[in-house]
Write a protein that holds these residues in place. Structure first.
Motif: not given
Length: 133
Positions: A70-78, A101-106, A108-111
């Motif tokens: 999932i791209d474009g997912l902010g910290r709050r949505d994560l 696995v979350y990349d905060e800078e981008r 970008h979330l992988k589940i």
């Protein structure tokens, strides 16, 4: 023709590997030697155990390995997605493992979802509903 290794027969019958090897060496359990290993035909195992050939086979098992990106997912949505998914899994044995696995800078979330077919499908439906909101 389906064949089993000595280790597989030991697992199926709940015996020690050495016991199965002894049965083969004594001629009580027919086997074919391939290289340094014995192979036991399913029919021979069925005759040895007195069970039908079908009963000697292991039941089928299917498992899902899925990665949801999932791209474009902010910290709050994560936090919302991870809390809802993990909450849906808690409190009951379900055979599903989920990792985030979350990349905060981008943003970008992988589940990663691992488990049985139906249980994994339920988790994927939950993720789909949360991402659509």
């Amino acid at each position: 023709m389906e064949q089993y290794t000595v280790e597989q027969v030991a697992d199926l019958l709940g015996l020690h590997v050495k016991t199965v090897r002894n049965y083969v060496r004594d001629g009580r359990l027919p086997a074919v030697r391939i290289g340094r290993q014995y192979r036991i035909a399913r029919e021979d195992l069925a005759a040895f155990t007195g069970l039908p050939a079908v009963a000697a086979a292991r039941p089928r098992h299917a498992e899902v390995s899925a990665i949801v990106q999932i791209d474009g997912l902010g910290r709050r949505d994560l936090d919302r997605v991870s809390t809802m998914v993990m909450g849906s899994l808690s409190g009951r044995p379900n055979g599903v493992r989920v990792q985030f696995v979350y990349d905060e800078e981008r943003e970008h979330l992988k589940i990663v979802v691992l488990g049985g077919l139906e249980e994994s499908a339920q988790v994927l439906r939950i993720i789909d509903a949360l991402v659509r909101d």
